[in-house]
Design a protein around this motif. Structure first.
Motif, PDB file in Angstrom:
ATOM      1  N   TYR A 164       0.968  -1.144   0.116  1.00 32.36           N
ATOM      2  CA  TYR A 164      -0.036  -0.034   0.020  1.00 32.36           C
ATOM      3  C   TYR A 164       0.986   1.126  -0.073  1.00 32.36           C
ATOM      4  CZ  TYR A 164      -3.640  -3.202   1.258  1.00 32.36           C
ATOM      5  OH  TYR A 164      -4.609  -4.430   1.125  1.00 32.36           O
ATOM      6  N   GLY A 165       1.967   1.259  -0.592  1.00 35.70           N
ATOM      7  CA  GLY A 165       2.782   2.508  -0.763  1.00 35.70           C
ATOM      8  C   GLY A 165       2.432   3.366  -1.804  1.00 35.70           C
ATOM      9  N   VAL A 166       2.733   4.629  -1.904  1.00 33.29           N
ATOM     10  CA  VAL A 166       2.698   5.709  -3.005  1.00 33.29           C
ATOM     11  C   VAL A 166       4.064   6.197  -3.619  1.00 33.29           C
ATOM     12  CG1 VAL A 166       1.962   8.175  -2.886  1.00 33.29           C
ATOM     13  CG2 VAL A 166       0.775   6.435  -1.268  1.00 33.29           C
ATOM     14  N   PHE A 184      -0.237   5.458  -7.647  1.00 29.95           N
ATOM     15  CA  PHE A 184       0.876   6.084  -8.408  1.00 29.95           C
ATOM     16  C   PHE A 184       0.485   7.520  -8.966  1.00 29.95           C
ATOM     17  CE2 PHE A 184       3.917   2.920 -10.461  1.00 29.95           C
ATOM     18  CZ  PHE A 184       3.967   2.109  -9.583  1.00 29.95           C
ATOM     19  N   TYR A 185       1.431   8.613  -8.632  1.00 25.27           N
ATOM     20  CA  TYR A 185       1.182   9.871  -9.206  1.00 25.27           C
ATOM     21  C   TYR A 185       2.489  10.298 -10.003  1.00 25.27           C
ATOM     22  CZ  TYR A 185      -2.025   9.876  -5.307  1.00 25.27           C
ATOM     23  OH  TYR A 185      -2.910   9.351  -4.433  1.00 25.27           O
ATOM     24  N   ILE A 186       2.089  10.822 -11.351  1.00 28.87           N
ATOM     25  CA  ILE A 186       3.239  10.897 -12.262  1.00 28.87           C
ATOM     26  C   ILE A 186       3.084  12.055 -12.808  1.00 28.87           C
ATOM     27  CG2 ILE A 186       4.525  10.150 -14.212  1.00 28.87           C
ATOM     28  CD1 ILE A 186       2.664   7.573 -12.760  1.00 28.87           C
ATOM     29  N   ILE A 187       4.026  13.237 -12.737  1.00 27.89           N
ATOM     30  CA  ILE A 187       3.828  14.439 -13.504  1.00 27.89           C
ATOM     31  C   ILE A 187       4.788  14.491 -14.825  1.00 27.89           C
ATOM     32  CG2 ILE A 187       5.794  15.520 -11.991  1.00 27.89           C
ATOM     33  CD1 ILE A 187       4.376  18.263 -12.745  1.00 27.89           C
ATOM     34  N   SER A 188       4.256  14.715 -15.889  1.00 25.57           N
ATOM     35  CA  SER A 188       4.834  14.502 -17.112  1.00 25.57           C
ATOM     36  C   SER A 188       4.302  15.699 -18.192  1.00 25.57           C
ATOM     37  CB  SER A 188       4.654  13.050 -17.654  1.00 25.57           C
ATOM     38  OG  SER A 188       5.151  12.957 -19.069  1.00 25.57           O
ATOM     39  N   ALA A 189       5.118  16.096 -19.012  1.00 21.31           N
ATOM     40  CA  ALA A 189       4.685  17.062 -19.964  1.00 21.31           C
ATOM     41  C   ALA A 189       4.410  16.003 -21.506  1.00 21.31           C
ATOM     42  CB  ALA A 189       5.635  17.835 -20.486  1.00 21.31           C
ATOM     43  N   GLY A 235      -0.176   2.459 -20.321  1.00 19.41           N
ATOM     44  CA  GLY A 235      -1.244   1.177 -20.399  1.00 19.41           C
ATOM     45  C   GLY A 235      -2.317   1.444 -19.513  1.00 19.41           C
ATOM     46  N   LYS A 236      -2.880   2.725 -18.980  1.00 13.28           N
ATOM     47  CA  LYS A 236      -4.092   2.960 -18.430  1.00 13.28           C
ATOM     48  C   LYS A 236      -4.361   4.277 -18.223  1.00 13.28           C
ATOM     49  CE  LYS A 236      -6.428   1.348 -14.075  1.00 13.28           C
ATOM     50  NZ  LYS A 236      -6.862   2.462 -13.638  1.00 13.28           N
ATOM     51  N   LYS A 237      -5.856   4.758 -18.379  1.00 10.71           N
ATOM     52  CA  LYS A 237      -5.988   6.068 -18.351  1.00 10.71           C
ATOM     53  C   LYS A 237      -6.078   6.422 -16.849  1.00 10.71           C
ATOM     54  CE  LYS A 237      -9.702   9.232 -19.461  1.00 10.71           C
ATOM     55  NZ  LYS A 237      -9.072  10.058 -20.042  1.00 10.71           N
ATOM     56  N   ALA A 238      -5.712   7.834 -16.551  1.00 11.88           N
ATOM     57  CA  ALA A 238      -5.425   7.813 -15.016  1.00 11.88           C
ATOM     58  C   ALA A 238      -6.946   8.179 -14.506  1.00 11.88           C
ATOM     59  CB  ALA A 238      -4.689   9.185 -15.008  1.00 11.88           C
ATOM     60  N   ASP A 239      -6.943   7.872 -13.187  1.00 10.60           N
ATOM     61  CA  ASP A 239      -8.024   8.110 -12.295  1.00 10.60           C
ATOM     62  C   ASP A 239      -8.659   9.680 -12.190  1.00 10.60           C
ATOM     63  OD1 ASP A 239      -8.752   5.472 -11.778  1.00 10.60           O
ATOM     64  OD2 ASP A 239      -7.120   5.528 -10.287  1.00 10.60           O
ATOM     65  N   ARG A 240      -7.555  10.393 -11.997  1.00 12.67           N
ATOM     66  CA  ARG A 240      -7.771  11.847 -12.165  1.00 12.67           C
ATOM     67  C   ARG A 240      -6.554  12.490 -12.749  1.00 12.67           C
ATOM     68  NH1 ARG A 240      -9.068  14.139  -6.566  1.00 12.67           N
ATOM     69  NH2 ARG A 240     -10.790  13.137  -6.896  1.00 12.67           N
ATOM     70  N   TYR A 274      -0.597  13.058 -13.621  1.00 11.78           N
ATOM     71  CA  TYR A 274      -1.493  11.729 -13.647  1.00 11.78           C
ATOM     72  C   TYR A 274      -1.684  11.188 -12.548  1.00 11.78           C
ATOM     73  CZ  TYR A 274      -0.773  12.466 -18.562  1.00 11.78           C
ATOM     74  OH  TYR A 274      -0.721  13.087 -19.759  1.00 11.78           O
ATOM     75  N   GLN A 275      -3.032  10.751 -12.062  1.00 15.20           N
ATOM     76  CA  GLN A 275      -3.352  10.142 -10.742  1.00 15.20           C
ATOM     77  C   GLN A 275      -3.948   8.750 -10.845  1.00 15.20           C
ATOM     78  OE1 GLN A 275      -4.559  13.483  -7.831  1.00 15.20           O
ATOM     79  NE2 GLN A 275      -4.273  14.648 -10.118  1.00 15.20           N
ATOM     80  N   TYR A 276      -3.187   7.609 -10.038  1.00 13.25           N
ATOM     81  CA  TYR A 276      -3.845   6.229 -10.076  1.00 13.25           C
ATOM     82  C   TYR A 276      -3.966   5.901  -8.733  1.00 13.25           C
ATOM     83  CZ  TYR A 276      -2.214   6.401 -15.111  1.00 13.25           C
ATOM     84  OH  TYR A 276      -2.071   6.716 -16.334  1.00 13.25           O
ATOM     85  N   PHE A 277      -5.169   5.668  -8.316  1.00 10.50           N
ATOM     86  CA  PHE A 277      -5.442   5.454  -7.042  1.00 10.50           C
ATOM     87  C   PHE A 277      -5.635   3.882  -6.534  1.00 10.50           C
ATOM     88  CE2 PHE A 277      -8.242   9.584  -7.841  1.00 10.50           C
ATOM     89  CZ  PHE A 277      -7.181  10.300  -7.296  1.00 10.50           C
ATOM     90  N   GLY A 278      -4.700   3.546  -5.703  1.00 11.28           N
ATOM     91  CA  GLY A 278      -4.926   2.132  -5.315  1.00 11.28           C
ATOM     92  C   GLY A 278      -5.871   2.011  -4.169  1.00 11.28           C
ATOM     93  N   PRO A 279      -5.969   0.933  -3.854  1.00 12.98           N
ATOM     94  CA  PRO A 279      -6.886   0.324  -2.564  1.00 12.98           C
ATOM     95  C   PRO A 279      -6.504   1.106  -1.273  1.00 12.98           C
ATOM     96  CG  PRO A 279      -5.652  -1.454  -3.214  1.00 12.98           C
ATOM     97  CD  PRO A 279      -5.153  -0.323  -4.159  1.00 12.98           C
ATOM     98  N   LYS A 280      -7.424   1.302  -0.393  1.00 10.21           N
ATOM     99  CA  LYS A 280      -6.969   1.808   1.145  1.00 10.21           C
ATOM    100  C   LYS A 280      -6.295   0.958   1.770  1.00 10.21           C
ATOM    101  CE  LYS A 280     -10.599   5.058   1.281  1.00 10.21           C
ATOM    102  NZ  LYS A 280     -11.996   5.511   1.960  1.00 10.21           N
ATOM    103  N   PRO A 281      -5.372   1.277   2.450  1.00 12.41           N
ATOM    104  CA  PRO A 281      -4.631   0.232   3.374  1.00 12.41           C
ATOM    105  C   PRO A 281      -5.620  -0.521   4.228  1.00 12.41           C
ATOM    106  CG  PRO A 281      -3.497   2.480   3.143  1.00 12.41           C
ATOM    107  CD  PRO A 281      -4.893   2.567   2.596  1.00 12.41           C
ATOM    108  N   TYR A 282      -5.414  -1.832   4.305  1.00 12.78           N
ATOM    109  CA  TYR A 282      -5.870  -2.628   5.116  1.00 12.78           C
ATOM    110  C   TYR A 282      -5.870  -2.623   6.645  1.00 12.78           C
ATOM    111  CZ  TYR A 282      -7.804  -7.216   7.434  1.00 12.78           C
ATOM    112  OH  TYR A 282      -8.319  -7.878   8.460  1.00 12.78           O
ATOM    113  N   LYS A 283      -6.726  -2.474   7.298  1.00  8.92           N
ATOM    114  CA  LYS A 283      -6.640  -2.140   8.931  1.00  8.92           C
ATOM    115  C   LYS A 283      -7.058  -3.292   9.707  1.00  8.92           C
ATOM    116  CE  LYS A 283      -6.990   2.979   8.663  1.00  8.92           C
ATOM    117  NZ  LYS A 283      -7.468   4.095   9.204  1.00  8.92           N
ATOM    118  N   LYS A 284      -6.155  -3.893  10.425  1.00 10.13           N
ATOM    119  CA  LYS A 284      -6.592  -5.116  11.088  1.00 10.13           C
ATOM    120  C   LYS A 284      -7.515  -4.582  12.155  1.00 10.13           C
ATOM    121  CE  LYS A 284      -2.163  -7.674   9.965  1.00 10.13           C
ATOM    122  NZ  LYS A 284      -1.104  -8.083  10.645  1.00 10.13           N
TER     123      LYS A 284
END
Length: 377
Positions: free
Chosen positions: A297-299, A334-339, A348-353, A367-377
């Motif tokens: 669950y990294g960024v 994943f968050y990537i800034i690009s020109a 290979g994927k359209k950004a979520d935002r 370009y912002q690609y949102f992963g799942p929320k971290p699992y909390k025990k």
């Protein structure tokens, strides 16, 4: 002067991030326009904003705003300002100018008239025929838009992106204020892993470490307002002391910074050492194709090389490698800034935002690609 109007200037497209910072600092009644936010405050807030804002470019005092369609109007209104309050006899006041969609379109003439009016006003207090301007710098701007003149004093001096820790750059660096904005726009917090596989001179990892440990961005540098005649130096010292007291020295961070260039890693590590953050960031030389990250669950926030920096084929290949890494790290965001206009196709994927912004004068996309929320025990 108890109450003043201040302006925080921003990069275009990042006004909302700076507004959020201001709200978190307790400011209200904010007026947002393109590239700037107007703030109701006091002289004490000049120190607060310069020391603490991570995403603003400059902090200006709004001295006056008035209609001006003739040079006579401009002279009279500038003269009406009490410049003897703002300026000492020897202050090195520098007049800068801008004009857009206004009858007074000659910037050099607007600067000349403004300076003449200021000098005439100062002569009502200082009995001199010539102002040497040998003292501290005071940058004053006359800016006209739609026949309305705005007179401001720049309190920052050098832009706020100059934190004081980046003594050496590597290739085309991302500015510190934009890097901080990218982090604040992401889902990262100090309890999650952050990785930058194209870290360059280390700006994104260092800005993240500063956020994670609550290190105020202005602690390592000087500001023009420190030598202004109307600023109480004790108030600045007190605010700076508060900033140091609020640093969380015990906070443990997991920040990974890698780059294919050994030189880049050396520079990045050296920059982090200036702030004492070298133990909070793991620096190592690594090609992205060989990068091994824990799927936890990294960024990932990064500014990969693009068109103007390397060849087109290499750009496309690096973006494809980022896409492969994204598929492998299926719990990450994943968050990537690009020109690069074709980034999503190669990734290979359209950004979520997708947010448009300007990195310097270069139009870029976040370009912002949102992963799942971290699992909390």
């Amino acid at each position: 002067m108890d109450k003043v109007k201040l302006i925080a200037t921003t990069n275009f497209g990042l006004e909302a991030v700076t507004k959020r910072e201001l709200i978190e600092l307790g400011y209200e009644n904010l007026k947002v326009t393109d590239g700037k936010i107007e703030i109701e405050g006091s002289l004490k807030d000049i120190a607060v904003l310069n020391l603490r804002l991570r995403t603003a470019e400059r902090i200006l005092i709004l001295v006056d705003r008035f209609p001006a369609t003739t040079f006579e109007e401009l002279f009279d209104k500038v003269y009406d300002i009490d410049w003897t309050y703002f300026l000492r006899e020897d202050d090195n006041f520098i007049i800068e100018g801008r004009s857009r969609k206004s009858k007074l379109f000659s910037i050099s003439d607007c600067q000349r008239i403004t300076e003449k009016a200021i000098i005439e006003k100062l002569r009502t207090k200082y009995n001199v025929s010539w102002f040497e301007k040998s003292g501290p710098r005071v940058r004053i701007e006359v800016s006209l838009l739609n026949d309305v003149a705005e007179i401001t004093i720049d309190t920052s001096g050098d832009g706020l992106h100059k934190r004081g820790y980046r003594e050496v750059n590597y290739k085309a660096p991302l500015s510190e204020t934009i890097a901080a904005s990218l982090i604040l726009l992401s889902y990262w917090n100090e309890d999650r892993i952050l990785a930058d596989p194209f870290c360059g001179s280390g700006t994104i990892p260092i800005e993240a470490a500063m956020i994670g440990k609550n290190v105020a961005p202005g602690l390592m540098r000087k500001f023009d307002f420190e030598k202004f005649a109307f600023i109480d130096p004790d108030e600045f010292k007190e605010e700076k002391k508060k900033c140091y007291q609020e640093i969380d020295y015990n906070k443990k961070l997991s920040i990974i910074a890698s780059d294919i260039s050994h030189k880049a890693i050396e520079i990045a590590r050296m920059n982090s050492e200036i702030l004492g953050l070298e133990e909070d960031i793991s620096f190592f030389q690594k090609d992205i194709r060989e990068l091994d990250l824990p799927n936890d669950y990294g960024v990932l926030i990064t500014n990969p090389p693009y068109g103007e920096r390397i060849g087109k084929k290499d750009v496309d290949e690096l973006n494809r490698e980022l896409g492969k890494l994204y598929k492998y790290l299926d719990t990450w965001s994943f968050y990537i800034i690009s020109a690069n206009e074709k980034f999503e196709k190669n990734f290979g994927k359209k950004a979520d935002r997708n947010r448009k912004l300007y990195n310097g004068r270069l139009r870029s996309y976040y370009y912002q690609y949102f992963g799942p929320k971290p699992y909390k025990k």
